[in-house]
Design an enzyme around this catalytic site. Structure first.
Site, PDB file in Angstrom:
ATOM      1  CB  CYS A 124      33.519  45.386  41.741  1.00 46.30           C
ATOM      2  SG  CYS A 124      34.847  46.552  41.379  1.00 46.30           S
ATOM      3  CG  HIS A 142      35.609  47.708  45.412  1.00 53.57           C
ATOM      4  ND1 HIS A 142      35.092  46.626  44.741  1.00 53.57           N
ATOM      5  CD2 HIS A 142      34.960  47.772  46.602  1.00 53.57           C
ATOM      6  CE1 HIS A 142      34.171  46.052  45.492  1.00 53.57           C
ATOM      7  NE2 HIS A 142      34.073  46.734  46.618  1.00 53.57           N
TER       8      HIS A 142
END
Length: 1189
Positions: free
Chosen positions: A1147, A1004
């Site tokens: 992301c 992430h």
């Protein structure tokens, strides 16, 4: 002569004159001809030899057929139709082969010439490739030895190429010898492969126990010196060598041994020079080339506490930690590092030398051709460079002042003349005078109501005005300087004045009538169409009128000077600004100095945006009409105006009725004089002049429309003094630059779009911007139209050569020409490289328009590549020895708060030792290396911006904003991002490299933007955290993108120099307790026992204060301005829905798109749907800088 075409294109000659010759050839038998025909039928063209036989046989047949034409019918009659067709096909094939042979012969001749040329030209190409190959191998060898990616530092390998180079190098080695502990014999060996011959430097120590001192004996060749060392003293030895090449393959060199005797205070860092002994040995004898590769071995038998430091000619990696290596390993490490740098410089000298030789050869075209073949890659680099902050020093000094200051508009009074008849008002032209500033006055003539009612209301019609002006006071080819003036006026709510007092009884009787009408009967006598009605009038003197006015305050403030850089696309760094200005305005003259200067993006009122410096000054000047001064005037027509004038009116028809018209035509112009007086002594208002009462006449002109619809006793002229737009009236005030000094690093573009960077994309008219770009591109197109076709032909030919040859020489030179382009763009190219790039420009510019589409992608690709390849930073590019200082202070374990103390002392010692001219070696050698210069250019701001971690290293206002992308592991692929501690593999450098090349890694990504505001009392550090699933996320139904910020104050103690860090409260940062709770639950899920908002905020601030060891931190990127940061934060302060897709819109995509916006101002990908908000927030951020003016 007749010609008969035969079916194989053979011409049979039919000429009576040749009949005799034919008869003489009849000895040729039919059998011979038949044999040749048989041979032709059987012949298969399968090789060059068969083809040659076929051609020869065919020629013989033709000759015989010409000689024996009488046999042709017999030959043809014996052949069938099919055979004749077969012969025709063979003949056609023969003709085709003949044409092919001719074409191939020409091509082979061309290729042979080209191969011959390339064989000669490749002499230089092979040498350049060999040098590049050595660099690559040396780099790999060094990494293999130390397992540390420190940049382009290379190990030397003996080569014939080295012996062909002209070498001009100076270098030195420094040893610090201290005696704080008992004597322990130690042996240190330092190898430097650049030293020529074997030179032994012996340093021995003897101790006199009775006297308690030590003697150091230094011996090198025939030099021998001894020094008595007392307690807390030590010596420094500088061994320097200057090597240069002379004729006949022999090398001469000079060696110098410089010894300093110093004292020690608390730790072993030089504090002052006590005694200096300097002696040199000059060696002029010739040394054969074969000794180049020999190394110097130095045996040092000294105390264990002795420290050996080598001043590197280039740089030391920032990432090096003194805790990694022990003392002896550290010495060897520095020695290798030193040698690698020097050897790299030699290879660079060789490289440039070979290029220059190749360019000097007029017949050598290989370099240009190879450049054209790599044109696409070079264009890509150029387009990338236009958004890379390539910093160059900028310096300007003005000491004698600027004499030609510009004069500007200032607020003045003007007279607005109105002719009034009954309640109908016609406004005439406006008249001006510079005798009074800021008064709002009104005469009492022709008042239609009582005083203090409508009269007072009319006085207050324009009671407040503020105007901001950006006035240019200096301009040259690089900068333009503006003074920001704020002009304001305020009115009191009372009416003042010492003139005539009007009452209800005398208001009309004492009016100052200017025009008297006589005999006007237009409203009492009906008139027909075209009826002429005349009315006469005359001019009369006006009575003296006392003026009434509001109490008025006019103020002019100059609080900022804007220094704007032309053709710059990022804020400057390393600022050193000193400026004195002299201001003359409103009876006040003052010389002021700039109090503070800070870099910023500047948005002017006209919409043009610059990057530059905002300088703060403080100037304010006022003038107040307070009722203590009386102003009087009279109106008087000039004597040359006739006593009577005639107005003419024509009737007109309307609606079936004859009606009269008003006399509204411009009938005449009247000159009149206005006498103005001020009861005070003459004094200066800037450069204007106040006149004493009734001291002068002011010429004016009245052009008015006179309304004579009906007779009235209420006629005349109302004279109003008022305040108008200062742009309409000039008044002289001056801002003179007394002294100006600017030293900074200025961001320049290396691309071809310099003309565009001065525009504000959010504010400029898009049509005008497109037009400018079109004009620019058309200009390029017109200049290159005749060259583009030729370039395409050459590229096509080269590509054919590449396809037809099994070689890698063409592709292997790409880095060569990329380096050349980079070196030239940075301004450090030699004459030879300059010539080369001039030849390259045709290929580069001809594809400019197509290459512009890759700018956005090129920025990230090149920025990451360079940052990853060259992890080398210059902590202070203009301060020699700054890196050595950093290592020294770490080695001696100095406390953080005391660094600046020893920093000053060390710098002083270096300055005192600069007389030997060796302190500048690093600067000279560094300029030879284009890779280092590019790395320095790209990472320069990065170095300064990282100082927020340790503010003691901060040396001014060069702290800049940075952005970094961090990565966490995911709990499961495809699910919403959930943070966890990453594995060892995730933190590995190999995985990090892969992660940066792709956007589909099991991690992430989120962004941390750091902005540092260097203030006088402290440094305010703001961290913005931005990303998908970041910020105030309270639901998991939808994926959102959000942001939040944290602030820290770094303060340095005035006496101890220790730095303390405090967290700004959540209230000061702009959050509520409920918002803090949402953030805390997001990042501290398991800390449910902490419910106090202040404690939660402190934990959040601590978490993001420095780099997190549990995350993979990417290479930081430096931001050219903080305005887009503010816009991005404001746009996502309230979380927005994000259409998450693991493969195409995750992301990491969001972070990369945000990075592109921050660096380039380009909105694409996941940010497109938020473009309107980003544009609005960006403009607001730019405007915000001007809101405090």
């Amino acid at each position: 002569m007749d010609e008969i075409l035969y079916n194989d294109n053979v011409m049979i000659v039919n000429d009576e004159e040749t009949s005799g010759d034919v008869n003489n050839q009849q000895l040729i038998s039919n059998e011979t001809i038949a044999n040749i025909q048989t041979r032709l039928k059987q012949l298969q063209v399968s090789s060059d030899s068969d083809l040659e036989d076929y051609i020869n046989a065919r020629k013989m047949l033709i000759e015989m057929l010409n000689a024996r034409k009488e046999y042709i019918p017999d030959v043809l009659s014996s052949l069938s139709v099919e055979r004749l067709k077969s012969i025709d096909l063979i003949v056609q094939k023969l003709n085709s082969c003949e044409h092919s042979i001719i074409e191939h012969a020409n091509i082979l001749d061309q290729l042979q010439n080209e191969i011959t040329s390339l064989k000669t030209e490749n002499e230089y190409i092979v040498r350049l490739n060999d040098i590049n190959a050595k660099k690559a191998k040396l780099f790999d060898d060094f990494n293999a030895k130390y397992e540390d990616d420190v940049g382009p530092l290379y190990v030397y390998a003996a080569s014939e190429d080295v012996r062909q180079a002209a070498i001009y190098l100076s270098y030195m080695m420094r040893m610090i010898i201290t005696f704080e502990n008992e004597t322990i014999e130690s042996n240190f060996i330092v190898s430097d492969s650049l030293y020529i011959g074997d030179t032994i430097l012996n340093v021995t120590i003897s101790t006199d126990l009775q006297l308690g001192n030590r003697t150091v004996n230094v011996t090198m060749d025939d030099i021998s010196e001894s020094f008595v060392i007392l307690e807390r003293e030590y010596i420094e030895l500088y061994l320097t060598r200057h090597v240069h090449k002379i004729l006949n393959n022999t090398i001469s060199y000079s060696t110098a041994l410089v010894i300093f005797k110093r004292t020690v205070e608390d730790i072993s860092i030089p504090s002052q020079i006590v005694n200096t002994v300097l002696f040199q040995q000059q060696i002029s004898n010739s040394v054969t080339v074969k000794d180049v590769s020999k190394s110097l071995v130095c045996d040092f038998k000294i105390d264990a506490e002795t420290e050996l430091y080598i001043l590197l000619p280039t740089i030391i990696p920032d990432s090096y930690s003194m805790d990694i290596l022990g003392n002896q390993e550290f010495m060897l490490y520095l020695s290798d590092l030193y040698a690698f740098n020097l050897l790299q410089e030699i290879l660079d000298v060789l490289y440039i030398d070979q290029l220059e030789k190749g360019l000097e050869n007029e017949d050598n075209r290989a370099i240009e051709q190879l450049t054209l073949q790599n044109a696409q890659s070079i264009r890509y680099i150029l387009n990338t460079l236009q958004y890379v902050p390539l910093y160059k020093p900028y310096d300007i000094l003005i000491e004698n002042g600027i004499l030609n200051s510009i004069e500007y508009a200032a607020p003045l009074m003007y007279i607005k003349n109105e002719y009034i008849s009954k309640n109908i008002t016609r406004t005439s032209d406006k008249y001006t005078t510079d005798r009074v500033i800021g008064a709002h006055v009104l005469s009492g003539s022709n008042m239609d109501s009582l005083p203090n009612t409508a009269f007072k209301q009319k006085l207050f019609m324009n009671t407040q005005s503020v105007l901001t002006q950006e006035n240019p006071i200096y301009e040259d080819t690089d900068i333009i300087i503006y003074a920001v003036c704020v002009i304001s006026r305020e009115y009191d709510d009372t009416i003042c004045g010492s003139g005539y007092t009007y009452t209800t009884s005398n208001m009309y009787a004492n009016r100052s009538e200017f025009i008297r009408m006589n005999g006007c009967i237009a409203d009492s006598v009906p008139v027909k169409t075209s009826t002429i009605v005349k009315c006469t009038y005359s001019l009369i003197d006006a009575n003296r009128i006392g003026l009434l006015y509001n109490k008025t305050r006019t103020n002019i403030k100059i609080n900022q000077i804007l220094i704007c850089f032309k053709n710059s696309f990022a804020v400057p760094t390393s600022l050193n600004v000193a400026m004195d200005v002299k201001i003359q305005c409103l009876k006040k003259t003052e010389t002021l100095s700039v109090t503070q200067a800070k870099p910023s993006q500047i948005l002017l009122e006209n919409g043009i945006s610059y990057f530059g410096i905002i300088c703060d000054i403080s100037f304010s000047s006022d003038y107040v009409f307070d009722g203590n001064e009386s102003i009087n005037f009279t109106l008087q027509p000039n004597t040359n105006i006739s006593g009577k004038k005639e107005l003419v009116m024509y009737g007109r028809q309307g609606g079936g009725m004859q009606i009269s018209d008003m006399f509204q035509h411009k009938q005449d112009s009247f000159e009149y004089s206005i006498k103005v007086g001020l009861v005070c002594n003459s004094t200066q208002i800037g450069m204007g002049q106040w006149f004493e009462i009734f001291s002068t006449l002011i010429q004016g002109e009245f052009i008015g429309n006179i309304d004579t619809l009906r007779e009235s006793t209420i006629r005349g002229i109302s004279n109003i003094y008022d305040f108008t737009d200062v742009r309409e009236f000039l008044h002289e005030y001056k801002i003179s630059i007394v002294k100006l000094s600017i030293q900074c690093l200025r961001a320049m573009s290396a691309g071809v779009q310099d003309v565009i960077v001065a525009y504000s994309h959010a504010l400029s008219n898009i049509d005008a911007l497109i037009l400018d770009i079109t004009v620019e591109m058309n200009d390029f197109s017109n200049r290159l139209t005749t060259l583009e076709d030729k370039v395409k032909d050459i590229e096509k030919w080269i590509q054919n050569q590449i396809d037809s040859q099994n070689t890698t020489i063409w592709g292997s030179l790409l880095d060569t020409f990329v380096n050349l382009i980079i070196a030239t763009a940075l301004g450090y190219a030699t004459a030879g490289i300059g010539v080369l790039v001039t030849k390259i420009s045709v290929a580069v510019l001809s594809f400019t328009s197509r290459a512009l589409t890759s700018i956005a992608r090129g920025l990230q690709a090149a920025g990451h590549k360079v940052s990853t390849l060259f992890k080398l930073h210059i902590t202070q590019p203009f301060l020699n020895g700054a890196h050595s200082l950093k290592l020294l202070t770490q080695k001696f374990n100095a406390v953080q708060g005391n660094l600046t103390k020893y920093e000053r002392k060390y710098i002083t010692a270096l300055e005192l030792s600069e007389a030997n001219n060796y302190a500048a070696i690093a600067k000279y050698l560094k300029n030879l290396n284009p890779e280092i210069k590019l790395a320095e250019a790209i990472n320069h701001k990065l170095v300064y911006s990282s100082r927020y971690v340790n503010p003691v290293f901060k040396l001014g206002n060069e702290v800049m904003s940075t952005v970094e992308i961090n990565y966490h592991g995911l709990t499961a692929i495809g699910k919403l991002p959930q943070l966890r501690t990453p594995t060892k593999k995730l933190l590995s450098s190999d995985f990090g490299t892969t992660l940066m090349k792709k956007n589909k890694a099991p991690a992430h990504a989120y962004m941390v933007i750091t902005d540092v505001d260097a203030r006088s009392e402290y440094d305010l550090v703001t961290k913005y955290i931005l990303g998908v699933s970041e910020g105030f996320t309270s639901t998991t139904k939808h994926v959102t993108a959000g942001s939040f910020k944290l602030q820290y104050e770094f303060r340095k103690h005035p006496t101890t120099n220790k730095t303390t860090v405090s967290f700004s409260t959540y209230q000061d940062t702009g959050y509520t307790a409920e918002e803090v709770k949402l953030l805390f639950n997001r990042y501290f899920k398991n800390r449910t026992n902490i419910t106090n908002a202040n404690q939660q905020w402190e934990l959040l601030s601590s978490k993001f204060m420095s780099l997190q060891t549990s995350t993979l931190n990417s290479q930081r990127f430096v931001l050219p301005t903080s305005h887009r940061t503010t816009a991005l934060y404001e746009a996502f302060k309230n979380t927005r829905r994000f259409d998450y897709n693991l493969l195409t819109n995750n992301c990491q995509n969001f972070c990369q798109d945000s990075l592109n916006w921050l660096e380039n101002g380009v909105i694409n990908g996941s940010l497109i749907q938020h473009s309107d908000q980003l544009a609005i927030k960006y403009v607001n951020a730019l405007r915000g800088d001007l809101s405090l003016i």
